[in-house]
Design an enzyme around this catalytic site. Structure first.
Site, PDB file in Angstrom:
ATOM      1  N   ASP A 268       0.853  -1.199   0.000  1.00  0.00           N
ATOM      2  CA  ASP A 268       0.000   0.000   0.000  1.00  0.00           C
ATOM      3  C   ASP A 268       0.886   1.246   0.000  1.00  0.00           C
ATOM      4  O   ASP A 268       1.983   1.211  -0.549  1.00  0.00           O
ATOM      5  CB  ASP A 268      -0.967  -0.052   1.197  1.00  0.00           C
ATOM      6  CG  ASP A 268      -2.257   0.712   0.937  1.00  0.00           C
ATOM      7  OD1 ASP A 268      -2.196   1.791   0.318  1.00  0.00           O
ATOM      8  OD2 ASP A 268      -3.334   0.265   1.346  1.00  0.00           O
ATOM      9  N   HIS A 291       1.808   2.088  -3.293  1.00  0.00           N
ATOM     10  CA  HIS A 291       0.901   3.102  -3.832  1.00  0.00           C
ATOM     11  C   HIS A 291       1.483   4.517  -3.751  1.00  0.00           C
ATOM     12  O   HIS A 291       0.759   5.488  -3.821  1.00  0.00           O
ATOM     13  CB  HIS A 291      -0.449   3.041  -3.118  1.00  0.00           C
ATOM     14  CG  HIS A 291      -1.200   1.763  -3.349  1.00  0.00           C
ATOM     15  ND1 HIS A 291      -2.469   1.542  -2.867  1.00  0.00           N
ATOM     16  CD2 HIS A 291      -0.858   0.635  -4.020  1.00  0.00           C
ATOM     17  CE1 HIS A 291      -2.862   0.321  -3.229  1.00  0.00           C
ATOM     18  NE2 HIS A 291      -1.907  -0.239  -3.921  1.00  0.00           N
TER      19      HIS A 291
END
Ligand code: NAG
Ligand code: NAG
Ligand code: NAG
Ligand code: NAG
Length: 464
Positions: A268, A291
């Site tokens: 993430d 991310h």
């Protein structure tokens, strides 16, 4: 004559006693000296009562460093036996007098969810040279302790350092998406709704985390909430790309943080900045997979969010989903202001520049008026290759973004990919300055927007 002999005998005896006494003293000093280094625990530790009650501050000019080795507190260090009690006892002893809690090299320590609580003597250090391991089986986590694994609470002027590793052993928590729906029913009974963060600092000040490695978190690797004065330097965070929701570093309600010279790759955000954060400086970070560096999602369920004074510079991203990003849900309130992203090198990043005020974790979210206002965001010297869309700036219909600056952007489509999207810009005011590539960026921002700034200022009042 007889008296004389008696006298000299007495004198000799006196000398002997003197020699004995001095050597005794000398030995006891030596013993105390070596005692400073490693303190052994009392047999019945864990009751806040220790054998060594002498004051450590015998010399006011010199701070002594005591070392509390978890092994001398009874840790088995085999990676199988539960060493939580020894860790906690070493912590509590060190907390009282100050010094260093030591996790020695080449040893593995299985630790159950644990809270290491302050306030402690200042300048306490946790020296991790070995490996701390979380319980690998989900069933061995107590249901009441799923929020985090190692929880530092109310610690002030504290440092974690060393060449060791904190291993969340999270792979069992990631499996849910890689299995068939048939199996999913089975697994969803096994995987609780809440997943633990590996290391959390709660309500702590003046905290340094340096040099260590944190891997395989069930959820977030390193989280700070309600904390101030944070320094993260030269750490490594790593989890596989398919580990879900595993943020690298997560900041919430925290101020005055510097995160630098670290390698972060997980499933993430490399760094996630949430509401209540200000004065955060992130630089010299290698990010990927993951991310990217992200502010938000903010304003979920019409909540208020305030984020200000965020500086991100000299970061490098490789194979990430986003580069630098701000995301807000529709319908929130509050403000994101004074953010700068500069000298960002991207390689095969899907969307290097992203402002998304329509953030939604479902297929469709209902349109709502009101937004967390975004004002004062600079993108400067963003270089490299994108894999999907160079820029995506989608500001709220109800209140546009203001003072968004784009300068010196060089983004080329990666040769490894197909099916690119054009730059997207919606309802954003600001100025762009060349050189800009792709050149369509030049038409991205509207100029002016003075009247909107007044509306923005009224949103800012939510934040004070
Ligand atoms: C141990 O403590 C004594 C004072 O009690 C101090 O003089 C000495 O330098 C210390 N030794 C070490 C190795 O820290
Ligand atoms: C960074 O951390 C590693 C241990 O993980 C250490 O060997 C190295 O010296 C550290 N670098 C700096 C500049 O402190
Ligand atoms: C904007 O943030 C930077 C830190 O990122 C800070 O140095 C500067 O003072 C802030 N500007 C304002 C107007 O608050
Ligand atoms: C929300 O608004 C956008 C733009 O006005 C529109 O395209 C979209 O269909 C709307 N979504 C819903 C769920 O109403």
């Amino acid at each position: 004559m007889k008296r004389n002999t008696n006298n000299s005998l007495l004198f000799l005896l006196f000398l002997l006693i003197l020699v004995l006494l001095t050597s005794c003293c000398f030995i006891s000093v030596e013993a105390r000296k070596s005692h400073n280094r490693t303190r052994k625990p009392h047999k019945h530790h864990g009751h806040g009562h220790h054998a060594h009650s002498q004051s450590p501050a015998s010399s006011p000019t010199q701070t002594q460093t005591y070392t509390f080795d978890v092994v001398s507190f009874g840790a088995k260090a085999n990676g199988i036996s539960d060493d939580s009690t020894a860790f906690l006892a070493a912590w509590e002893a060190a907390c009282k007098v100050g010094g260093t809690v030591k996790i020695p090299a080449e040893h593995r320590f299985l630790i159950m969810p644990i809270t290491l609580q302050g306030p402690c003597m200042p300048h306490l250090t946790l020296q991790i040279d070995g490996t701390l391991m979380a319980p690998p089986a989900i069933s061995s986590w107590p249901k009441s302790s799923l929020f985090q694994w190692i929880n530092f609470k109310y610690v002030h002027s504290f440092t974690i350092q060393g060449s060791g590793t904190i291993d969340g052993q999270g792979s069992n928590w990631w499996t849910s998406s890689q299995i068939s729906p048939m199996q999913k029913g089975y697994y969803s009974q096994q995987i609780p709704g809440m997943k633990p963060t590996v290391v959390r600092f709660y309500s702590s000040n003046d905290v340094t985390v340096r040099d260590i490695t944190i891997i395989n978190s069930p959820l977030c690797h390193l989280k700070f909430d309600n904390s101030k004065g944070i320094k993260v330097n030269n750490i490594t965070i790593s989890s596989p790309e398919n580990s879900q929701n595993t943020d690298g570093i997560h900041l919430q309600n925290s101020q005055d943080a510097e995160i630098q010279h670290s390698n972060i790759g997980s499933g993430d955000d490399c760094v996630s900045i949430q509401t209540g954060c200000s004065n955060i400086h992130i630089h010299h970070i290698n990010c990927g997979p993951g991310h990217g560096i992200s502010i938000g999602g903010l304003g979920k369920d019409r909540s208020a969010a305030c984020v200000s004074n965020i500086m991100v510079n000299d970061v490098s991203m490789k194979n990430t989903l986003y580069g630098v990003r701000i995301k807000t849900w529709q319908g929130g309130t509050g403000m994101v202001k004074n953010v700068s992203f500069s000298r960002v090198q991207v390689e095969d990043v899907k969307s290097p520049i992203m402002v998304d005020q329509y953030y939604c974790d479902k297929l469709v979210c209902k349109n709502q008026t009101g937004t967390v206002v975004i004002s004062g965001v600079k993108f400067d010297k963003i270089y490299g290759t994108y894999a999907f869309q160079p820029i995506h700036i989608a500001c709220s219909n109800s209140i546009p973004c203001t003072d968004v600056d784009l300068t010196d952007i060089h983004l080329r489509a990666s040769l490894k990919y197909r099916g690119f999207q054009q730059a997207l810009c919606w309802n954003s005011y600001g100025k762009s300055q060349g050189p800009l590539l792709p050149s369509s960026i030049d038409y991205c921002l509207r100029s002016g927007g003075g009247y909107i700034k007044k509306i923005a200022r009224s949103h800012d009042s939510v934040c004070y």
